[in-house]
Design a protein around this motif. Structure first.
Motif, PDB file in Angstrom:
ATOM      1  N   MET A  75     -14.395 -30.092  39.804  1.00  0.00           N
ATOM      2  CA  MET A  75     -14.440 -29.865  38.407  1.00  0.00           C
ATOM      3  C   MET A  75     -13.740 -28.595  37.907  1.00  0.00           C
ATOM      4  SD  MET A  75     -17.171 -31.047  35.661  1.00  0.00           S
ATOM      5  CE  MET A  75     -16.706 -31.594  34.096  1.00  0.00           C
ATOM      6  N   ILE A  76     -14.043 -27.446  38.555  1.00  0.00           N
ATOM      7  CA  ILE A  76     -13.612 -26.543  38.110  1.00  0.00           C
ATOM      8  C   ILE A  76     -12.041 -26.315  38.055  1.00  0.00           C
ATOM      9  CG2 ILE A  76     -13.311 -23.766  38.700  1.00  0.00           C
ATOM     10  CD1 ILE A  76     -16.168 -23.955  39.754  1.00  0.00           C
ATOM     11  N   GLY A  77     -11.443 -26.887  39.431  1.00  0.00           N
ATOM     12  CA  GLY A  77     -10.016 -26.815  39.607  1.00  0.00           C
ATOM     13  C   GLY A  77      -9.302 -27.753  38.455  1.00  0.00           C
ATOM     14  N   ASP A  78      -9.941 -28.869  38.467  1.00  0.00           N
ATOM     15  CA  ASP A  78      -9.384 -29.871  37.405  1.00  0.00           C
ATOM     16  C   ASP A  78      -9.347 -29.456  36.068  1.00  0.00           C
ATOM     17  OD1 ASP A  78      -9.352 -31.642  39.654  1.00  0.00           O
ATOM     18  OD2 ASP A  78     -10.955 -32.767  39.096  1.00  0.00           O
ATOM     19  N   LEU A  79     -10.489 -28.947  35.355  1.00  0.00           N
ATOM     20  CA  LEU A  79     -10.510 -28.561  34.057  1.00  0.00           C
ATOM     21  C   LEU A  79      -9.497 -27.195  33.820  1.00  0.00           C
ATOM     22  CD1 LEU A  79     -14.408 -28.747  32.931  1.00  0.00           C
ATOM     23  CD2 LEU A  79     -12.499 -30.192  32.528  1.00  0.00           C
ATOM     24  N   TYR A  80      -9.505 -26.297  34.824  1.00  0.00           N
ATOM     25  CA  TYR A  80      -8.553 -25.270  34.547  1.00  0.00           C
ATOM     26  C   TYR A  80      -7.097 -25.661  34.628  1.00  0.00           C
ATOM     27  CZ  TYR A  80     -11.863 -21.126  34.372  1.00  0.00           C
ATOM     28  OH  TYR A  80     -12.831 -20.206  34.030  1.00  0.00           O
ATOM     29  N   ALA A  81      -6.927 -26.585  35.524  1.00  0.00           N
ATOM     30  CA  ALA A  81      -5.530 -27.345  35.740  1.00  0.00           C
ATOM     31  C   ALA A  81      -5.026 -28.096  34.514  1.00  0.00           C
ATOM     32  CB  ALA A  81      -5.534 -27.972  36.888  1.00  0.00           C
ATOM     33  N   GLU A  82      -6.028 -28.869  34.019  1.00  0.00           N
ATOM     34  CA  GLU A  82      -5.864 -29.603  32.778  1.00  0.00           C
ATOM     35  C   GLU A  82      -6.013 -29.063  31.386  1.00  0.00           C
ATOM     36  OE1 GLU A  82      -8.202 -32.814  33.283  1.00  0.00           O
ATOM     37  OE2 GLU A  82      -7.089 -33.868  35.172  1.00  0.00           O
ATOM     38  N   SER A  83      -6.551 -27.908  31.600  1.00  0.00           N
ATOM     39  CA  SER A  83      -7.048 -27.049  30.227  1.00  0.00           C
ATOM     40  C   SER A  83      -5.980 -27.137  29.142  1.00  0.00           C
ATOM     41  CB  SER A  83      -7.863 -25.973  30.373  1.00  0.00           C
ATOM     42  OG  SER A  83      -7.830 -25.161  29.474  1.00  0.00           O
ATOM     43  N   LEU A  84      -6.295 -27.184  27.951  1.00  0.00           N
ATOM     44  CA  LEU A  84      -5.336 -26.928  26.853  1.00  0.00           C
ATOM     45  C   LEU A  84      -5.680 -25.655  26.420  1.00  0.00           C
ATOM     46  CD1 LEU A  84      -5.913 -29.980  24.858  1.00  0.00           C
ATOM     47  CD2 LEU A  84      -4.189 -29.656  26.596  1.00  0.00           C
ATOM     48  N   SER A  85      -6.394 -24.839  27.014  1.00  0.00           N
ATOM     49  CA  SER A  85      -6.718 -23.361  26.606  1.00  0.00           C
ATOM     50  C   SER A  85      -5.497 -22.574  26.314  1.00  0.00           C
ATOM     51  CB  SER A  85      -7.674 -22.411  27.640  1.00  0.00           C
ATOM     52  OG  SER A  85      -6.753 -22.398  28.888  1.00  0.00           O
ATOM     53  N   THR A  86      -4.332 -22.628  27.031  1.00  0.00           N
ATOM     54  CA  THR A  86      -3.154 -21.768  26.992  1.00  0.00           C
ATOM     55  C   THR A  86      -2.677 -22.199  25.583  1.00  0.00           C
ATOM     56  OG1 THR A  86      -2.868 -21.304  29.070  1.00  0.00           O
ATOM     57  CG2 THR A  86      -0.866 -20.804  27.718  1.00  0.00           C
ATOM     58  N   GLU A  87      -2.328 -23.423  25.414  1.00  0.00           N
ATOM     59  CA  GLU A  87      -1.599 -24.103  24.181  1.00  0.00           C
ATOM     60  C   GLU A  87      -2.506 -23.932  23.001  1.00  0.00           C
ATOM     61  OE1 GLU A  87      -2.188 -25.470  27.165  1.00  0.00           O
ATOM     62  OE2 GLU A  87      -0.277 -26.381  27.946  1.00  0.00           O
ATOM     63  N   VAL A  88      -3.684 -24.020  23.111  1.00  0.00           N
ATOM     64  CA  VAL A  88      -4.700 -23.690  21.913  1.00  0.00           C
ATOM     65  C   VAL A  88      -4.461 -22.416  21.439  1.00  0.00           C
ATOM     66  CG1 VAL A  88      -6.905 -23.742  21.046  1.00  0.00           C
ATOM     67  CG2 VAL A  88      -6.277 -25.742  22.512  1.00  0.00           C
ATOM     68  N   THR A  89      -4.726 -21.476  22.410  1.00  0.00           N
ATOM     69  CA  THR A  89      -4.990 -20.034  21.893  1.00  0.00           C
ATOM     70  C   THR A  89      -3.400 -19.504  21.441  1.00  0.00           C
ATOM     71  OG1 THR A  89      -6.255 -19.715  23.732  1.00  0.00           O
ATOM     72  CG2 THR A  89      -4.826 -17.584  22.954  1.00  0.00           C
ATOM     73  N   GLU A  90      -2.347 -20.287  21.903  1.00  0.00           N
ATOM     74  CA  GLU A  90      -0.933 -19.900  21.089  1.00  0.00           C
ATOM     75  C   GLU A  90      -0.995 -20.602  19.818  1.00  0.00           C
ATOM     76  OE1 GLU A  90       1.747 -18.051  22.240  1.00  0.00           O
ATOM     77  OE2 GLU A  90       0.442 -17.268  23.803  1.00  0.00           O
ATOM     78  N   ALA A  91      -1.585 -21.850  19.669  1.00  0.00           N
ATOM     79  CA  ALA A  91      -1.359 -22.500  18.483  1.00  0.00           C
ATOM     80  C   ALA A  91      -2.243 -21.609  17.446  1.00  0.00           C
ATOM     81  CB  ALA A  91      -2.094 -23.950  18.593  1.00  0.00           C
ATOM     82  N   LEU A  92      -3.148 -20.960  17.909  1.00  0.00           N
ATOM     83  CA  LEU A  92      -4.127 -20.071  16.817  1.00  0.00           C
ATOM     84  C   LEU A  92      -3.528 -19.034  16.444  1.00  0.00           C
ATOM     85  CD1 LEU A  92      -7.392 -20.241  18.757  1.00  0.00           C
ATOM     86  CD2 LEU A  92      -6.996 -21.321  16.578  1.00  0.00           C
ATOM     87  N   LYS A  93      -2.499 -18.593  17.446  1.00  0.00           N
ATOM     88  CA  LYS A  93      -1.684 -17.388  17.048  1.00  0.00           C
ATOM     89  C   LYS A  93      -0.577 -17.424  16.118  1.00  0.00           C
ATOM     90  CE  LYS A  93      -2.456 -14.727  21.459  1.00  0.00           C
ATOM     91  NZ  LYS A  93      -1.854 -14.326  22.776  1.00  0.00           N
ATOM     92  N   GLU A  94       0.026 -18.909  16.464  1.00  0.00           N
ATOM     93  CA  GLU A  94       1.105 -19.136  15.639  1.00  0.00           C
ATOM     94  C   GLU A  94       0.962 -19.511  14.236  1.00  0.00           C
ATOM     95  OE1 GLU A  94       4.521 -19.105  16.566  1.00  0.00           O
ATOM     96  OE2 GLU A  94       4.163 -18.559  18.718  1.00  0.00           O
ATOM     97  N   THR A  95      -0.366 -20.287  13.946  1.00  0.00           N
ATOM     98  CA  THR A  95      -0.868 -20.680  12.795  1.00  0.00           C
ATOM     99  C   THR A  95      -1.321 -19.704  11.931  1.00  0.00           C
ATOM    100  OG1 THR A  95      -2.672 -21.513  13.703  1.00  0.00           O
ATOM    101  CG2 THR A  95      -0.886 -23.041  13.535  1.00  0.00           C
ATOM    102  N   GLY A  96      -1.756 -18.407  12.585  1.00  0.00           N
ATOM    103  CA  GLY A  96      -2.444 -17.400  11.793  1.00  0.00           C
ATOM    104  C   GLY A  96      -3.844 -17.626  11.831  1.00  0.00           C
ATOM    105  N   ALA A  97      -4.603 -18.738  12.630  1.00  0.00           N
ATOM    106  CA  ALA A  97      -6.053 -19.079  12.356  1.00  0.00           C
ATOM    107  C   ALA A  97      -6.617 -18.285  13.221  1.00  0.00           C
ATOM    108  CB  ALA A  97      -5.964 -20.679  12.986  1.00  0.00           C
ATOM    109  N   ALA A  98      -6.011 -17.453  14.040  1.00  0.00           N
ATOM    110  CA  ALA A  98      -6.858 -16.603  14.910  1.00  0.00           C
ATOM    111  C   ALA A  98      -7.550 -15.427  14.442  1.00  0.00           C
ATOM    112  CB  ALA A  98      -6.284 -16.104  16.151  1.00  0.00           C
ATOM    113  N   GLU A  99      -7.428 -15.114  13.066  1.00  0.00           N
ATOM    114  CA  GLU A  99      -7.900 -14.259  12.346  1.00  0.00           C
ATOM    115  C   GLU A  99      -9.397 -14.473  12.254  1.00  0.00           C
ATOM    116  OE1 GLU A  99      -6.065 -14.515   8.809  1.00  0.00           O
ATOM    117  OE2 GLU A  99      -4.189 -14.321   9.289  1.00  0.00           O
ATOM    118  N   ALA A 100     -10.117 -13.473  11.537  1.00  0.00           N
ATOM    119  CA  ALA A 100     -11.641 -13.658  11.556  1.00  0.00           C
ATOM    120  C   ALA A 100     -11.996 -14.642  10.703  1.00  0.00           C
ATOM    121  CB  ALA A 100     -12.245 -12.103  10.851  1.00  0.00           C
ATOM    122  N   PRO A 101     -12.971 -15.140  10.790  1.00  0.00           N
ATOM    123  CA  PRO A 101     -13.511 -16.367  10.017  1.00  0.00           C
ATOM    124  C   PRO A 101     -13.605 -15.914   8.330  1.00  0.00           C
ATOM    125  CG  PRO A 101     -14.945 -16.090  11.907  1.00  0.00           C
ATOM    126  CD  PRO A 101     -14.052 -15.008  11.819  1.00  0.00           C
TER     127      PRO A 101
END
Length: 595
Positions: free
Chosen positions: A155-181
């Protein structure tokens, strides 16, 4: 080691605390994983070979890996995590590199930003050195959970391989949503550009691609207090697969609404839309529905495959007398054939199978559906449009002026549609439709409740089919096991005379030789033990005796008794026979057919 866990963001956590046992082996005994006889025997053997008795129990296959992990979790007061129901959190996976997760067999699955705590599933949560290293590497306080190692490592291999973490992090940066709450300012003039930008589009595309690969029928994107949960309906069961940061929810929802042709500025009212999506050779039609809930907009996408053929009746699971009766009924040039069952029981697919079987250039087939799910070559398919005045009832009236031979109405749900269906069948048309009842026998009294005249109903009804869908056992990890006596007794009692044919099918000469089947759980089936679905059916031809019961307004129980006397196999009996043949499990049959 004792841990006081915070609430994890996902997964099924079993609290294994309050143990008064002296050892893990004692926990296995108190939990009835082993018998007293096995306990005493393994204790003696452990002394002789110098091993822990619980390890011997596992080596000798007295207990399985999950039972041992649960016992250890209970004894050491560390919560047990069921990985089969655990979703990936991109934020948690981002806190720990895959190399560290693999080395320490530790899967981060939840991150609490306010408390800066990282929930981690571990094969050995008592490894204080590993916990300390993960804390330093992640910069967060670790809350360990016990997990089954054989499930955890792949499961470690599968989740890291399929993870959207990179895309989500980039999306947060691009949309400016990564700022403080807090309250954020959004330039409305740039909103369209933000939504169409690659990272958010990539998140949506990856969600859809995974759904196609996993054979999911629906995707649920649900806003929660501090997260957005993504669930997939796979083989009829909702499975939690992903937890997105709440900050990216609006951008993802808006992207989907733009694709589906919905209004992105309307968030107070439910909306519907649809669009097509292609991944490799697979093309799907997506029906999208948005619903305003407490914490935002919930999106549900229904996936309808445009590629692939409509399954035949035997492929759906019909066989023997049930298949013969239905095929005979379909060839009758007039009358009503009803398919009954709850939502999601495969009624529409069965109707399409019958229509594709009888669709020829010599007959005019018209369907009225809500919505049109699959396109059938040579069939005139119409979608209802209540806003424009096109309902099941008004459509039926128009159909009769179109010189049809066969009419399919998506659902009989009111008195007017019932009357029109009966009139159409009596004037020489073959009518197919669906009805929401639990059994085939219950359909006829239901129609009488909708003001159908008994003498008209008795002469117009041809056949009623009730059905459910069950998950099939995964062929890659299927195994036999001896049926528990109480289960076997229940099966034998309910099957009655059919039990002898089940014995013959298995090649067994006595009850003691009867075996059942189950899936051991593997990577091919996503650790569920099931892959694919099949129907279980009961087919009730309306005979002369059944017709007399309709005239008497007999209850469903009497109609069912007569149908069984005429040779009908009940839905639950069909399910039990398929379980004995190794197609599905007894648990699956009881899940859908215990009525």
């Amino acid at each position: 080691m004792a841990a006081t866990p915070a609430s994890p963001t996902s997964g099924v956590v079993i609290d294994e605390s309050d143990s008064q046992s002296d050892s893990v082996f004692d926990v296995l005994l108190s939990g009835k994983a082993i018998t007293r006889e096995q306990y005493d025997q393994l204790k003696i053997e452990a002394v002789n070979v110098g091993k822990n008795p619980e390890d011997l129990a596992f080596e000798n296959q007295v207990v399985d890996e999950e039972q041992l992990a649960r016992a250890k979790a209970k004894f050491y007061n560390v919560p047990f995590l069921d990985l089969g129901h655990t979703a990936a959190s991109p934020e948690a996976l981002n806190k720990l590199p895959e190399s560290v997760a693999s080395r320490y067999k530790a899967l981060p699955f939840g991150f609490n930003e306010e408390e800066n705590t990282l929930s981690v599933a571990m094969a050995n949560p008592l490894d204080l050195g590993a916990v300390e290293f993960i804390e330093k590497k992640s910069g967060s306080r670790v809350i360990p959970f016990t997990a089954v190692e054989s499930q955890l490592v792949p499961m470690i291999g599968d989740l890291y391989a399929e993870s959207l973490s990179t895309e989500v992090t980039e999306a947060l940066k691009e949309t400016g949503a990564a700022e403080a709450p807090g309250v954020q300012t959004v330039d409305i003039a740039k909103l369209g550009e933000v939504i169409r930008e690659a990272p958010v589009a990539k998140v949506v595309a990856t969600l859809l691609e995974f759904a196609i690969k996993a054979r999911a029928s629906d995707i649920h994107i649900e806003p929660m207090v501090d997260k957005t949960r993504v669930r997939y309906r796979i083989d009829g069961i909702l499975v939690e697969k992903l937890m997105l940061p709440k900050k990216v929810h609006s951008a993802v929802v808006s992207r989907i609404k733009i694709l589906a042709g919905m209004k992105i500025d309307e968030k107070r009212l439910p909306q519907d839309g649809r669009f097509n999506f292609k991944a490799g050779q697979e093309e799907v039609d997506l029906r999208v529905s948005s619903l305003p809930v407490v914490h935002g907009e919930k999106i549900v996408m229904r996936l309808l495959k445009k590629t692939g053929n409509v399954p035949t009746l035997p492929e759906l699971g019909l066989r023997g007398g049930a298949l013969k009766n239905l095929q005979t009924s379909v060839l009758v040039p007039h009358g009503i054939i009803l398919i009954t069952g709850p939502t999601g029981s495969g009624k529409t697919t069965t109707l399409y199978s019958m229509l594709s079987k009888i669709s020829t250039p010599q007959v005019n087939i018209i369907t009225l559906e809500d919505p049109v799910e699959y396109e059938i070559v040579g069939v005139n398919q119409v979608q209802v449009n209540p806003k424009a005045g096109l309902t099941f009832a008004s459509g039926m009236r128009s159909f009769l002026r179109q010189d049809p031979n066969i009419i399919m109405v998506g659902e009989i749900r009111d008195t007017e549609t019932t009357e029109l269906a009966i009139q159409a069948s009596l004037t020489g048309h073959l009518v197919f439709s669906t009805l929401h009842t639990n059994s085939a026998g219950g359909a006829l009294p239901r129609l009488l409740d909708m003001k159908a005249e008994p003498f008209l109903l008795a002469s117009s009804m041809t056949c009623v089919v009730a059905q459910r869908v069950v998950r099939k056992i995964c062929e890659h990890c299927k195994e036999r096991f001896s049926a528990p006596p109480e289960v076997l007794e229940d099966v034998k009692q309910f099957l009655g005379s059919l039990y002898e044919s089940a014995l013959h099918t298995q090649g067994a000469s006595s009850d003691a030789e009867i075996t059942l089947f189950r899936g051991k759980k593997c990577s091919e089936c996503g650790d569920t033990g099931y892959s694919g679905r099949i129907g279980i059916f009961e087919v009730l031809p309306v005979s002369e005796k059944i017709g007399r019961l309709i005239l008497e307004r007999a209850p469903a129980s009497r109609i069912e008794e007569q149908a069984v006397a005429d040779g009908m196999v009940l839905m639950k009996q069909d399910g039990y026979l398929k379980a004995l043949e190794g197609v599905t499990t007894i648990e699956e049959v009881l899940r859908v057919a215990e009525i």
